[in-house]
Structure formats: C-alpha cells, structure tokens
Design a protein around this motif. Structure first.
Motif, mmCIF file in Angstrom:
data_model
loop_
_atom_site.group_PDB
_atom_site.id
_atom_site.type_symbol
_atom_site.label_atom_id
_atom_site.label_comp_id
_atom_site.label_asym_id
_atom_site.label_seq_id
_atom_site.Cartn_x
_atom_site.Cartn_y
_atom_site.Cartn_z
ATOM 1 N N LEU A 100 0.849 -1.188 0.000
ATOM 2 C CA LEU A 100 0.000 0.000 0.000
ATOM 3 C C LEU A 100 0.884 1.237 0.000
ATOM 4 C CD1 LEU A 100 -2.662 -0.890 2.746
ATOM 5 C CD2 LEU A 100 -2.978 -0.997 0.265
ATOM 6 N N ASP A 101 0.478 2.236 -0.766
ATOM 7 C CA ASP A 101 1.236 3.487 -0.824
ATOM 8 C C ASP A 101 0.344 4.653 -0.390
ATOM 9 O OD1 ASP A 101 2.986 5.545 -1.329
ATOM 10 O OD2 ASP A 101 2.945 5.329 -3.508
ATOM 11 N N LYS A 102 -0.284 5.322 -1.340
ATOM 12 C CA LYS A 102 -1.085 6.500 -1.011
ATOM 13 C C LYS A 102 -2.278 6.161 -0.126
ATOM 14 C CE LYS A 102 0.324 9.011 -5.149
ATOM 15 N NZ LYS A 102 -0.095 9.641 -6.430
ATOM 16 N N LYS A 103 -2.838 4.978 -0.312
ATOM 17 C CA LYS A 103 -3.959 4.563 0.528
ATOM 18 C C LYS A 103 -3.533 4.436 1.979
ATOM 19 C CE LYS A 103 -7.878 1.400 0.536
ATOM 20 N NZ LYS A 103 -8.547 0.289 -0.187
ATOM 21 N N ALA A 104 -2.314 3.948 2.216
ATOM 22 C CA ALA A 104 -1.798 3.842 3.585
ATOM 23 C C ALA A 104 -1.640 5.220 4.208
ATOM 24 C CB ALA A 104 -0.461 3.108 3.577
ATOM 25 N N THR A 105 -1.226 6.190 3.407
ATOM 26 C CA THR A 105 -1.074 7.557 3.913
ATOM 27 C C THR A 105 -2.429 8.131 4.316
ATOM 28 O OG1 THR A 105 0.906 7.948 2.587
ATOM 29 C CG2 THR A 105 -0.335 9.888 3.290
ATOM 30 N N ARG A 106 -3.441 7.900 3.515
ATOM 31 C CA ARG A 106 -4.780 8.392 3.863
ATOM 32 C C ARG A 106 -5.287 7.735 5.145
ATOM 33 N NH1 ARG A 106 -5.472 7.879 -1.826
ATOM 34 N NH2 ARG A 106 -6.572 5.885 -1.566
ATOM 35 N N ILE A 107 -5.000 6.468 5.328
ATOM 36 C CA ILE A 107 -5.452 5.746 6.517
ATOM 37 C C ILE A 107 -4.767 6.264 7.776
ATOM 38 C CG2 ILE A 107 -5.335 3.502 7.687
ATOM 39 C CD1 ILE A 107 -5.745 2.230 4.896
ATOM 40 N N MET A 108 -3.446 6.427 7.708
ATOM 41 C CA MET A 108 -2.668 6.758 8.901
ATOM 42 C C MET A 108 -2.651 8.247 9.207
ATOM 43 S SD MET A 108 -1.893 3.705 9.694
ATOM 44 C CE MET A 108 -0.852 4.016 11.093
ATOM 45 N N GLY A 109 -2.922 9.084 8.215
ATOM 46 C CA GLY A 109 -2.913 10.523 8.454
ATOM 47 C C GLY A 109 -1.545 11.148 8.352
ATOM 48 N N ASN A 110 -0.536 10.362 8.013
ATOM 49 C CA ASN A 110 0.810 10.873 7.745
ATOM 50 C C ASN A 110 1.430 9.972 6.685
ATOM 51 O OD1 ASN A 110 2.000 8.562 9.187
ATOM 52 N ND2 ASN A 110 1.296 9.611 11.026
ATOM 53 N N ARG A 111 2.572 10.394 6.134
ATOM 54 C CA ARG A 111 3.171 9.643 5.022
ATOM 55 C C ARG A 111 3.550 8.249 5.484
ATOM 56 N NH1 ARG A 111 3.316 7.483 0.929
ATOM 57 N NH2 ARG A 111 4.506 7.963 -0.945
ATOM 58 N N THR A 112 2.943 7.263 4.854
ATOM 59 C CA THR A 112 3.086 5.875 5.262
ATOM 60 C C THR A 112 3.086 4.976 4.031
ATOM 61 O OG1 THR A 112 1.838 6.326 7.305
ATOM 62 C CG2 THR A 112 2.075 4.017 6.673
ATOM 63 N N ILE A 113 3.857 3.901 4.097
ATOM 64 C CA ILE A 113 3.708 2.825 3.126
ATOM 65 C C ILE A 113 3.577 1.517 3.900
ATOM 66 C CG2 ILE A 113 4.999 4.012 1.312
ATOM 67 C CD1 ILE A 113 7.344 2.105 1.852
#
Length: 321
Positions: A100-113
C-alpha cells in the motif's frame, strides 16, 4: 545540542485495523509489534487473519510511518521508497514488496507505506566471511543491473552532488578535520575527484551495509531501507561493503572484488577513491555506532576496536597513494 526528532506515534487499534482491511476486507488484527531500527520512520509489524481465523491464513506486513520532519522535504523519502520498491519487485530483486502506498497515507494521516514482512535479521557476525561477502555482492549486483524507468530516473538525485561540495572546499569539514588522518585522506580523495567517472546509469542503494540486509539460515533474503537510493556509480555500494567490514575487523576486499568481477563482468571504477570517500563519511568517530552494531548482531566490539580498525583501514588507503 542536536535536534531531537520524534518518530510518528504508535498507531491506534483502529489505524492498525484499517490497512489490514485494505489488504483483505475480512481481516482481523491478530497482533502488532514495533520493529527496532529505523531513523527516519517508525516501523510496526501488523499480523492479521481472514475472518475464519485459521492460523495458517495469517499474514504479516510492515507499516512504515515517516517522521513528520520530512513533510517539508522537496522529495519525500516515502515517495522515493515506494517507487523504488515497485521497480525492484517488478525486476525480481530481493527486497520488500510494496503493498500500500497513497492509501496507507490516507489511513494513517501521515506519510506511510505498507510493505511485505520478511522474516530475517541482519547478519553482522558471519561464520563464513567469504560466502557472506559473496552473497552481499551478488544481491547488490542485481540492484545495479535493474533497468531504470523514466519515473525512477526523474525521482532520484545523483550520487555526486554532496561529494562535489566536499571536494571543492578549500578545507575539509569539521567532522573530517577532527580525525587525526582526516585532512590527509580528504586531500588524497580531493586530488582524485576531477578524474572520477560520474555515470548516472545505475541504481545505487547508497547505504549498503549489513544492517540493511536480512538473513536467515545463512542466506541473504532481502535488502531493506530504500529511503535514499541514488543514480550513480555502483562501486560506491561495493566500497561500503568493504569499508564497513574493515571497521568490524574483517578483510573481505579480495573476495568482494573477485566476486564482483565474476558476477558483473565489469571492473570497479575508481575503487580507491570510493573507499576513501566511505572512510571519510565515517569520521570523526565510527566508535559511536558500536551500540547499534551490538543491537543488530551481537558483535563483541568496543568503540575503541571500531576506531582502531577504521584508523588502520585509512592508513592502508593512504599507503596506496
């Protein structure tokens, strides 16, 4: 005092559940645990199971949250890492897979993969130094042979800008000057810099030391930490292997150079220069890293051992010129 940078916070149960369900809509979280290491990001292993709850159906992934100080970076390391992991996966290189890339960021609320979890540990105390060094060379040579896409070429900076700043100075940096042999080594490398080849045709890991590799049962399974790859000369990665081992008290230079020649069919360009540059990057005191070495691999070294090994390697490099 150096700036204290806080990592991203521990995910809430709801946040952990969301990426699990993004991977498998029927997933239920089984467990989570924090992974040690990671200077730029917090890493957590997330284990989840399908709704039937069968143990054999559990899956583990790694949630990588980047530190908030990266938000102002012109090029975010999460963006770089996601693109490179995707490239490596499509070319069969031993590295974590991007899930997961951008979807992970939306979920976590910060830049995440979110990446695949690889069951392994760094190997810093090999039983067979030659086999260990040959595996390190073989793995990174696959990286160097990875065809570059226009997207990756556009994203990655070249390897050389920092060295250009270093070797066009009138005097070495304070870190280098603090080492008794720092000025001499800097001057020797500076003299070589104008003639050094500066290709941008290869993907370079740029921090390829054993702490960024995962092993199991004597086999190298993956290269990790793809936050700062570069376009540049592969010899840099090879020089890091040799110089880092020298700090551990291991002389693997002959085995590494021989294996690289066999696998790649190429000579190591400007090898002495790149070894010098790695040794300069370890100044003024590589002994400060000894606690990290111990935590990763149980190395029975003192800070003095590492300093002495490093100094001996610098003396050998200076003797060559």
């Amino acid at each position: 005092m150096p700036e204290i940078r806080e990592l991203a916070p521990k995910p809430t149960p709801e946040q952990f559940a969301s990426p699990a369900k993004a991977v498998d809509s029927s997933a239920e979280v089984v467990s989570t645990r924090r992974l040690t290491g990671g200077i730029s990001c917090r890493m957590d292993v997330l284990e989840f199971a399908a709704s039937n709850g069968k143990a054999e159906d559990t899956q583990q992934v790694v949630v990588r949250q980047y530190g908030p100080w990266h938000e102002s970076d012109e090029l975010h390391p999460g963006t770089v890492e996601a693109a490179v992991l995707d490239l490596l996966d499509r070319n069969g290189v031993a590295a974590p897979s991007l899930i997961l890339d951008k979807k992970a960021t939306r979920i976590m609320g910060n830049r995440t993969i979110v990446t695949s979890f690889i069951d392994g540990r760094p190997e810093l105390v090999p039983q067979d130094e030659r086999n260990w060094s040959e595996q390190l060379v073989a793995a990174v040579s696959k990286v160097h042979n990875t065809p570059l896409t226009p997207k990756v070429k556009k994203l990655l900076p070249n390897l050389y800008s920092g060295f250009d700043r270093l070797f066009t100075r009138d005097e070495p940096t304070d870190n280098i000057s603090q080492h008794p042999l720092g000025h001499d080594l800097w001057q020797a490398a500076k003299d070589l810099w104008p003639s050094v080849g500066k290709t941008e045709d290869y993907l370079v890991h740029a921090d390829y030391w054993p702490g960024n590799t995962l092993w199991k049962d004597g086999e190298l399974f993956a290269i990790v930490d793809w936050e700062e790859p570069r376009l540049g000369e592969p010899t840099w990665d090879i020089a890091v292997i040799v110089q880092d081992a020298a700090c551990f008290g291991m002389d693997i230079e002959e085995a590494v150079i021989s294996q690289h020649r066999i696998i790649s069919g190429r000579t190591l360009k400007d090898y002495d220069f790149w070894r010098m540059s790695v040794a300069l990057s370890e100044m003024p005191d590589p002994g400060v890293w000894v606690d990290g070495y111990r935590a990763l691999g149980g190395i029975a070294l003192t800070a003095k051992n590492v300093r002495d090994n490093h100094t001996a390697s610098v003396e050998q490099l200076l003797a060559r010129v």
